[in-house]
Structures are given as C-alpha cells and as structure tokens.
Design a protein around this motif. Structure first.
Motif, PDB file in Angstrom:
ATOM      1  N   MET A   1      35.887  49.335  30.833  1.00 60.51           N
ATOM      2  CA  MET A   1      35.689  47.888  31.011  1.00 60.51           C
ATOM      3  C   MET A   1      34.300  47.674  31.606  1.00 60.51           C
ATOM      4  N   HIS A   2      33.616  46.622  31.159  1.00 61.88           N
ATOM      5  CA  HIS A   2      32.317  46.301  31.751  1.00 61.88           C
ATOM      6  C   HIS A   2      32.526  45.922  33.218  1.00 61.88           C
ATOM      7  N   GLU A   3      31.500  46.132  33.993  1.00 62.57           N
ATOM      8  CA  GLU A   3      31.627  45.989  35.446  1.00 62.57           C
ATOM      9  C   GLU A   3      31.377  44.560  35.922  1.00 62.57           C
ATOM     10  N   GLU A   4      32.130  44.179  36.912  1.00 65.71           N
ATOM     11  CA  GLU A   4      31.891  42.939  37.646  1.00 65.71           C
ATOM     12  C   GLU A   4      31.604  41.704  36.815  1.00 65.71           C
ATOM     13  N   PRO A   5      32.561  41.273  35.994  1.00 61.47           N
ATOM     14  CA  PRO A   5      32.373  39.984  35.329  1.00 61.47           C
ATOM     15  C   PRO A   5      32.334  38.878  36.372  1.00 61.47           C
ATOM     16  N   ASN A   6      31.734  37.780  36.004  1.00 60.51           N
ATOM     17  CA  ASN A   6      31.533  36.659  36.923  1.00 60.51           C
ATOM     18  C   ASN A   6      32.864  35.985  37.301  1.00 60.51           C
TER      19      ASN A   6
ATOM     20  N   CYS B   1      33.853  32.219  36.652  1.00 58.96           N
ATOM     21  CA  CYS B   1      34.128  31.753  35.299  1.00 58.96           C
ATOM     22  C   CYS B   1      35.574  32.061  34.933  1.00 58.96           C
ATOM     23  N   LEU B   2      36.222  31.127  34.263  1.00 55.98           N
ATOM     24  CA  LEU B   2      37.630  31.290  33.872  1.00 55.98           C
ATOM     25  C   LEU B   2      37.867  32.618  33.177  1.00 55.98           C
ATOM     26  N   VAL B   3      37.022  32.906  32.201  1.00 56.34           N
ATOM     27  CA  VAL B   3      37.198  34.131  31.431  1.00 56.34           C
ATOM     28  C   VAL B   3      36.872  35.356  32.284  1.00 56.34           C
ATOM     29  N   GLY B   4      35.737  35.302  32.965  1.00 53.49           N
ATOM     30  CA  GLY B   4      35.332  36.423  33.793  1.00 53.49           C
ATOM     31  C   GLY B   4      36.381  36.777  34.834  1.00 53.49           C
TER      32      GLY B   4
ATOM     33  N   ASN C   1      39.615  36.396  34.570  1.00 53.42           N
ATOM     34  CA  ASN C   1      40.895  36.857  34.024  1.00 53.42           C
ATOM     35  C   ASN C   1      40.821  38.051  33.082  1.00 53.42           C
ATOM     36  N   ILE C   2      39.666  38.260  32.516  1.00 52.75           N
ATOM     37  CA  ILE C   2      39.556  39.238  31.429  1.00 52.75           C
ATOM     38  C   ILE C   2      40.009  40.633  31.844  1.00 52.75           C
TER      39      ILE C   2
ATOM     40  N   VAL D   1      43.945  41.037  32.054  1.00 56.12           N
ATOM     41  CA  VAL D   1      44.592  40.799  30.766  1.00 56.12           C
ATOM     42  C   VAL D   1      44.228  41.870  29.738  1.00 56.12           C
ATOM     43  N   LEU D   2      42.948  42.197  29.683  1.00 59.67           N
ATOM     44  CA  LEU D   2      42.513  43.164  28.672  1.00 59.67           C
ATOM     45  C   LEU D   2      42.901  44.594  29.041  1.00 59.67           C
TER      46      LEU D   2
ATOM     47  N   SER E   1      34.941  45.833  25.448  1.00 59.91           N
ATOM     48  CA  SER E   1      35.441  44.865  26.427  1.00 59.91           C
ATOM     49  C   SER E   1      34.495  43.674  26.537  1.00 59.91           C
TER      50      SER E   1
ATOM     51  N   HIS F   1      35.371  39.760  25.768  1.00 63.38           N
ATOM     52  CA  HIS F   1      34.954  38.742  26.735  1.00 63.38           C
ATOM     53  C   HIS F   1      34.178  37.623  26.022  1.00 63.38           C
TER      54      HIS F   1
ATOM     55  N   SER G   1      28.437  35.067  32.483  1.00 66.84           N
ATOM     56  CA  SER G   1      29.858  35.323  32.706  1.00 66.84           C
ATOM     57  C   SER G   1      30.175  36.814  32.632  1.00 66.84           C
ATOM     58  N   VAL G   2      29.555  37.480  31.663  1.00 63.59           N
ATOM     59  CA  VAL G   2      29.796  38.915  31.502  1.00 63.59           C
ATOM     60  C   VAL G   2      29.068  39.688  32.603  1.00 63.59           C
TER      61      VAL G   2
END
Lengths: 147, 147
Positions: A101-106, A109-112, A114-115, A118-119, B17, B21, B42-43
């Motif tokens: 998984m990519h590190e430290e999403p924001n 942000c709604l997606v950042g 929860n991703i 969930v993923l 991932s 996103h 966000s990412v």
DNA sequence: AGTGTTGTAACATATGTGGTTACAACGGTG
DNA sequence: CACCGTTGTAACCACATATGTTACAACACT
C-alpha cells in the motif's frame, strides 16, 4: 525521528521455481547424489545460488543438509510438503504481504482516510486465494508427473 | 544469436493501490476537481507519479482525462470496474505472469526436463485464483464503504 | 498573451535479483 | 595427519524496476 524500512518484493522471483526444482531433485534422488554442484547442473545456475536457496529450505525445516559430506534429504515426506510451504520458505518479505500500500495517504480527504482499511482487506483476500491454491498441491503431485 | 528480454515485476507495486485510490477519487469527485495535483495531494505523492498512473488508466480505457482543461472522469460506471481491471491496467508485465520460472533447466535430467511444464500449470492456477478474487470486487464496493 | 493543466523525457535514488569469486569450516579418506 | 570435496557465507557486481523529481512542450480556456 522515525526510520521506516520498506522491503520490496521485486516479484515472485525464480527462487520459488528453483526451490521447487531443488526439492523435486532431493525427493527423487539418493541423498549422497544431491550436492549443491549436482543440483546446480540440473537447475543450470551457479552452485552458490543453489546453496543459498537450500539454506532457506533448511531454515524452514524442509530439508536436511550434510555439511562436509555433502548431499541433502527431505525432512518430511513429499506428500506433506506443499507449494505454499516452499513459497513461504523462499519469499522472505515483511509480513508476507504480496501487495503493498502507498504510504500515508492524506487523512483530510474522504478517500485518503478510508482507502487503507477498505483496500487492505481486499488485497489480503486476493493473496489468501493464491496461497490457498498453492497449499492444495503437494511436492509428490509434481514428481508423480515426471516421465 | 538469441536475445532474451526478461521483464521483472519488482512486486505488486504501490502503483496498484495508488490506482485504486485515484479511481476512487474520480468516482466520488466532480470531474473538474480531479486534476493531477489535487489527486497527488490526497495520495500524498508527486503529481507526475499520478499523471503516469492516470496515463495507464486512460490507456486501459478506465478513465477519460481532459488535456489542457484538467480533470478526469470514469469511462465506465464504478460497478463495472473491478479490482482486476485496475490491477491489469497498472501491472504491465510480459504475459501478465505473476510467477517467473528459472531459465533453461538441464534437459538431460529427469527433473529439469519436466519441471517447467508441471510447475507452470500450478503457478498459473495460483495466479488465476488471485485474479478471480480481485475480479469479484468492484470499485463501487469500495467507495460504498467510505464514511 | 497568460494561466493552469496534461503528457513526457530525463535523471536520481533505493532496493532486490541472480551470478560470481573467495574463503573458512566441516567431515570423510588415504 | 594431510588432503579433498563439500557446505556455509561474505562481499561484490551488473542489471532491472520503483518511486520521486525537475524540466519543458503541448493543450485549452480566459
């Protein structure tokens, strides 16, 4: 300061197929014959590469190697060694995670936000499906097909 | 002389991932908002990385990007985009092979002669199991879980 | 024309892989 | 005991990929 070590799995490397090859040889050959050099000849690579992989297989409890004398033998019957056992023995990655998984999403942000949760569960499911399939096949089933 | 190009899949990279996103963001945000810079925020990575992945998603027919204007939109409904579609879009390896086989085992050896055929089908089965699991989940199922 | 965006090329850095040489430790054999 | 083949590692190399970064041309709207 926080230091993070990221372990990359370049791929499911040829270590896996070489390990299966090695164990197949050990399964069908007399112990004394199974030296690193002999196996290297069959796999067609450098003996050190073979010894490295055999070290992993030994560490995983799959084979027994005779230092000094030379040769190797299985520590379990070929019926009791699955492809998953072999896969796990040679694919040494942190937490055995096939996906990353990519590190430290924001987090703002709604997606950042929860991703990750969930993923991650989806990725775990996919990995488990693959591993379950590997677990269904034993080493003996491969050697039985040799002609 | 025969030249062989070996393509390595370093891993199932974070491209996957990140792609999920990105598509999640595009699914839940208005088109105009979905610029590379916004998504990168966000990412939490560099915009160029996002643009690269968006290029792959565009090539795979999953999104439409507006050059000049900026912004992106889905070309299929989120119900019709599976994780497998996304996985395939960003994991560009020759023949889509998750596993690799070591090259040219010794044909004069019983094991070397048979390993390729016998093991390859097992590896294909394992890979298929994983992909089938990915195909079971649609993008919409992820976004539905965001809170 | 000016602005913000996309699309790439080019490069830097980090890391894993597979191969190779080198050498110490081991365990038989003459 | 000396010799010899083997195992177990360390060290290094060449190569490939991933991710991030700068730079800049092409594009479309104002």
């Amino acid at each position: 300061m926080v230091t993070t070590v990221v372990i990359h799995l370049k791929q499911i490397s040829t270590r896996f197929s070489m390990a299966v090859h090695i164990l197949s040889l050990v399964a069908v050959s007399p112990t004394a014959e199974c030296t690193g050099d002999y196996i290297a000849g069959s796999v067609n690579t450098n003996p050190v590469v073979i010894r490295r992989i055999m070290g992993m297989l030994k560490k995983a409890g799959l084979i027994e190697v005779r230092p000094g004398v030379g040769g190797a033998s299985l520590r379990r019957s070929p019926e009791q060694i699955t492809l998953l056992d072999i896969y796990r023995a040679v694919n040494v990655i942190e937490g055995d995670q096939l996906f990353r998984m990519h590190e430290e999403p924001n987090e703002r942000c709604l997606v950042g936000r929860n991703i990750e949760t969930v993923l991650q569960s989806e990725m775990n499911e996919a990995q488990a499906a693959m591993e379950q399939r590997l677990a269904q096949t034993a080493l003996s089933e491969l050697t039985d097909k040799f002609q």
